[in-house]
Every structure is written in C-alpha cells, then in structure tokens.
Design an enzyme around this catalytic site. Structure first.
Site, PDB file in Angstrom:
ATOM      1  CE  LYS A   1      -1.442   2.222  13.197  1.00  0.00           C
ATOM      2  NZ  LYS A   1      -2.304   1.597  12.182  1.00  0.00           N
TER       3      LYS A   1
ATOM      4  CB  VAL B   1      -1.014   0.050   1.177  1.00  0.00           C
ATOM      5  CG1 VAL B   1      -2.081  -1.008   1.025  1.00  0.00           C
ATOM      6  CG2 VAL B   1      -0.318  -0.030   2.519  1.00  0.00           C
TER       7      VAL B   1
ATOM      8  CE1 TYR C   1       1.459   0.661  14.565  1.00  0.00           C
ATOM      9  CE2 TYR C   1       0.995   1.441  16.791  1.00  0.00           C
ATOM     10  CZ  TYR C   1       0.661   0.671  15.689  1.00  0.00           C
ATOM     11  OH  TYR C   1      -0.485  -0.096  15.711  1.00  0.00           O
TER      12      TYR C   1
HETATM   13  P1  NAP Z   1      -0.494  -8.010  11.880  1.00  0.00           P
HETATM   14  O1  NAP Z   1      -1.076  -9.237  12.470  1.00  0.00           O
HETATM   15  O2  NAP Z   1       0.967  -7.759  11.976  1.00  0.00           O
HETATM   16  O3  NAP Z   1      -0.943  -7.961  10.323  1.00  0.00           O
HETATM   17  C1  NAP Z   1      -0.528  -6.890   9.532  1.00  0.00           C
HETATM   18  C2  NAP Z   1      -1.199  -6.983   8.189  1.00  0.00           C
HETATM   19  O4  NAP Z   1      -0.766  -5.857   7.392  1.00  0.00           O
HETATM   20  C3  NAP Z   1      -0.802  -8.227   7.412  1.00  0.00           C
HETATM   21  O5  NAP Z   1      -1.926  -8.678   6.684  1.00  0.00           O
HETATM   22  C4  NAP Z   1       0.287  -7.722   6.467  1.00  0.00           C
HETATM   23  O6  NAP Z   1       0.389  -8.464   5.257  1.00  0.00           O
HETATM   24  C5  NAP Z   1      -0.245  -6.341   6.157  1.00  0.00           C
HETATM   25  N1  NAP Z   1       0.769  -5.428   5.638  1.00  0.00           N
HETATM   26  C6  NAP Z   1       1.951  -5.078   6.203  1.00  0.00           C
HETATM   27  N2  NAP Z   1       2.617  -4.229   5.397  1.00  0.00           N
HETATM   28  C7  NAP Z   1       1.835  -4.027   4.304  1.00  0.00           C
HETATM   29  C8  NAP Z   1       1.969  -3.270   3.128  1.00  0.00           C
HETATM   30  N3  NAP Z   1       3.054  -2.511   2.888  1.00  0.00           N
HETATM   31  N4  NAP Z   1       0.969  -3.313   2.210  1.00  0.00           N
HETATM   32  C9  NAP Z   1      -0.139  -4.081   2.420  1.00  0.00           C
HETATM   33  N5  NAP Z   1      -0.326  -4.817   3.543  1.00  0.00           N
HETATM   34  C10 NAP Z   1       0.655  -4.784   4.465  1.00  0.00           C
HETATM   35  O7  NAP Z   1      -1.184  -6.694  12.477  1.00  0.00           O
HETATM   36  P2  NAP Z   1      -2.527  -6.491  13.330  1.00  0.00           P
HETATM   37  O8  NAP Z   1      -2.181  -6.556  14.741  1.00  0.00           O
HETATM   38  O9  NAP Z   1      -3.621  -7.313  12.774  1.00  0.00           O
HETATM   39  O10 NAP Z   1      -2.792  -4.944  13.001  1.00  0.00           O
HETATM   40  C11 NAP Z   1      -3.702  -4.502  12.014  1.00  0.00           C
HETATM   41  C12 NAP Z   1      -3.839  -2.996  12.135  1.00  0.00           C
HETATM   42  O11 NAP Z   1      -4.297  -2.667  13.460  1.00  0.00           O
HETATM   43  C13 NAP Z   1      -2.523  -2.254  11.958  1.00  0.00           C
HETATM   44  O12 NAP Z   1      -2.755  -1.028  11.296  1.00  0.00           O
HETATM   45  C14 NAP Z   1      -2.082  -1.987  13.376  1.00  0.00           C
HETATM   46  O13 NAP Z   1      -1.239  -0.874  13.463  1.00  0.00           O
HETATM   47  C15 NAP Z   1      -3.417  -1.742  14.050  1.00  0.00           C
HETATM   48  N6  NAP Z   1      -3.387  -1.933  15.498  1.00  0.00           N
HETATM   49  C16 NAP Z   1      -3.059  -3.145  16.035  1.00  0.00           C
HETATM   50  C17 NAP Z   1      -3.040  -3.286  17.424  1.00  0.00           C
HETATM   51  C18 NAP Z   1      -2.711  -4.587  18.103  1.00  0.00           C
HETATM   52  O14 NAP Z   1      -2.634  -4.596  19.339  1.00  0.00           O
HETATM   53  N7  NAP Z   1      -2.525  -5.678  17.385  1.00  0.00           N
HETATM   54  C19 NAP Z   1      -3.324  -2.177  18.226  1.00  0.00           C
HETATM   55  C20 NAP Z   1      -3.639  -0.972  17.629  1.00  0.00           C
HETATM   56  C21 NAP Z   1      -3.673  -0.864  16.268  1.00  0.00           C
HETATM   57  P3  NAP Z   1       1.416  -9.727   5.149  1.00  0.00           P
HETATM   58  O15 NAP Z   1       0.835 -10.801   6.029  1.00  0.00           O
HETATM   59  O16 NAP Z   1       1.378 -10.095   3.725  1.00  0.00           O
HETATM   60  O17 NAP Z   1       2.731  -9.239   5.661  1.00  0.00           O
END
Ligand code: NAP
Length: 247
Positions: free
Chosen positions: A159, A64, A155
């Site tokens: 955000k 992206v 980060y």
């Molecule tokens: P995750 O398990 O690490 O998954 C990240 C996802 O983003 C994966 O599908 C990955 O694809 C994709 N991705 C990474 N780089 C990308 C790129 N350049 N282009 C397209 N896709 C990309 O993360 P998550 O915990 O589910 O987090 C999802 C969202 O929620 C993120 O924005 C994160 O910052 C936010 N968030 C998470 C938490 C938490 O506690 N987990 C808290 C607050 C906010 P690949 O698998 O192909 O690498």
C-alpha cells in the site's frame, strides 16, 4: 458531480469497496467493467446494482497479478465500450503475519496482487488515455501504507508502494490531462475486515476519532469525486477516508 470519462474499469469489484465504487460511477453515468478474481455470482450481483443505478456493465474475470490476463481485461473493455477513461485499481488481498513468520510466498503474493496488479493496469490504461489526452486513475491504498501496522508487513509495503506509484504516474502523465490519485481507506466494513478477531476490531475502533467503521459507500464517494470534472486540478494526492484514524 459530473464525470466526462464514460468508461470505467474497476478491479476487484465483485464485493466490498470495489462494488460500491462501481455503483457510484454507474450512478454518474459511466459504463463500468466489473473485474473480479473468482466470485462470479458476486460480480453478477454488482452488475445488477449498477444496472439499477443506470449504468451499462461488463463483468470480466482476470487475476490482476497476471499481465496477460490484464491485457484480456482491457481488450474486453475496448470491444464492449471502447478504451477506459477511468481506472480504479482496487483489487487487494491480505496475508497477515508477523514479519519474523511471514513466508516469502505470502510476501510475494500480496505485492503481486496489490502493487504489481496496479502497475499492469495503469500501463495498459495510460496508452489510450494519453491518446485521448484525458484520464482519471485512482489507486486504493490504505492508511497502513502511511502508518505501518504490526502483522501486515507485506500489505503495508504494497500500500505504501501504491502511493509511490501514484505520485510518479501523476508526474509522468499530468501533461496529457491524466490525473492520478490515491484513496487511503481506514477500517471499512467489508469481508476483508469481518474476519478480524473481536479484540483486534475493538482495538482498531478505539483508534478512530469518529468512533465507528466506515462504509464502502463512503470510500466510493471519495473515489467518484476524484474521477469527476470537479477534481480536474487534483493529482498526486492521497486522500484518507478513515474517520480520522491516521491523523
Ligand atoms: P474484499 O471485500 O476482500 O474484496 C476484494 C476484491 O478484490 C474482490 O472483488 C476480489 O475478487 C478482488 N480480488 C482479489 N484478488 C484479486 C486478483 N488477483 N485479481 C483481481 N481481483 C482480485 O476487500 P475490500 O475490503 O473491499 O478492499 C478493497 C480494496 O480496499 C483493497 O485494495 C483493500 O486493500 C483496500 N482497503 C480496504 C480496507 C478495509 O478496511 N476493508 C482498508 C484499507 C484499504 P473475488 O471476489 O473474485 O475474490
């Protein structure tokens, strides 16, 4: 809940929160485009879960942070299902480090994926949504975008930037029937947080009034609500799904 928009693009949907969002939208009858960066097998697993939930699915690899790749994503969606009426900007990465030590490369990469990626996709989505005079955009921010967090300058900045993007887009697009909101998750059980050292996890847990991590599905339900007809009069908002962490 009912969702008028029938085609959704969810970025970063091969795993974690993005996968749960795809399944929740598929269960509401959406055709879903599962975007991912590299994990094809994981994306196919998301596809299987969405199909089980009753949705039609297209998996599409695109970084992206790359506008040309995002154009390819939107063209693939248009060819398969038509232009998207729902966009969830969920793709996100971390490259943590203390401010004094963080490299320019790590700062730029996190901003490019987390913030600029959402800008690219929003720009591409809103043309069709404006024409249709209908759209739902949800940006996945984070509580650290509201509170800051030591070790996450890049980060947290990305955000917080997403919140500014959300509010501005909500103002610009509201007249065309498009709502734009942000969801700010707290500490959710995914690959992103599983790598945290035990001491950090315990510190985080002690700051959550509900006393537990959140599940990806709990974030997904909030996103699905903001994409629904029932949320038609909500725009420009930040909804924390964090067990009370950022109170
Ligand atoms: P995750 O398990 O690490 O998954 C990240 C996802 O983003 C994966 O599908 C990955 O694809 C994709 N991705 C990474 N780089 C990308 C790129 N350049 N282009 C397209 N896709 C990309 O993360 P998550 O915990 O589910 O987090 C999802 C969202 O929620 C993120 O924005 C994160 O910052 C936010 N968030 C998470 C938490 C938490 O506690 N987990 C808290 C607050 C906010 P690949 O698998 O192909 O690498």
């Amino acid at each position: 809940m009912s969702i008028t928009g029938s085609t959704a693009i969810v970025t970063g949907a091969s795993r974690g929160i993005g996968r749960a969002i795809c399944v929740a939208l598929a269960a509401q009858g959406c055709q879903v485009v599962v975007n991912y960066a590299g994990s094809q097998e994981e994306a196919e697993a998301t596809r299987a879960l969405c199909e089980e939930a009753g949705g039609r699915v297209l998996c599409h690899r695109a970084d992206v942070s790359d506008m040309a790749a995002c154009q390819g994503l939107f063209e693939a969606c248009a060819d398969a299902f038509g232009p998207p009426s729902v966009l969830v900007n969920n793709a996100g990465i971390t490259r943590d480090g203390l401010l004094m030590r963080i490299t320019e490369e790590d700062f730029d990469r996190v901003l490019d994926v987390n913030l600029k990626g959402a800008f690219h996709c929003t720009k591409l989505a809103c043309r069709g949504m404006m024409k249709a005079r209908y759209g739902r955009i949800v940006n996945i921010s984070s509580v650290v975008g509201l509170t800051g967090n030591a070790g996450q300058a890049n980060y947290a900045a990305s955000k917080a930037g997403l919140i500014g993007l959300t509010k501005t887009a909500a103002r610009e697009l509201g007249g065309r029937g498009i709502t734009v909101n942000a969801v700010a998750p707290g500490f959710i059980d995914t690959d992103m947080t599983r790598v945290l050292p035990q001491a950090v996890r315990e510190g985080l847990l002690s700051s959550i009034p509900l006393g537990r991590l959140g599940a990806p599905e709990e974030v997904a339900q909030a996103v699905a609500f903001l994409c629904s007809d029932q949320a038609a009069y909500i725009t420009g908002q930040v909804l924390c799904v964090d067990g009370g962490m950022a109170i």
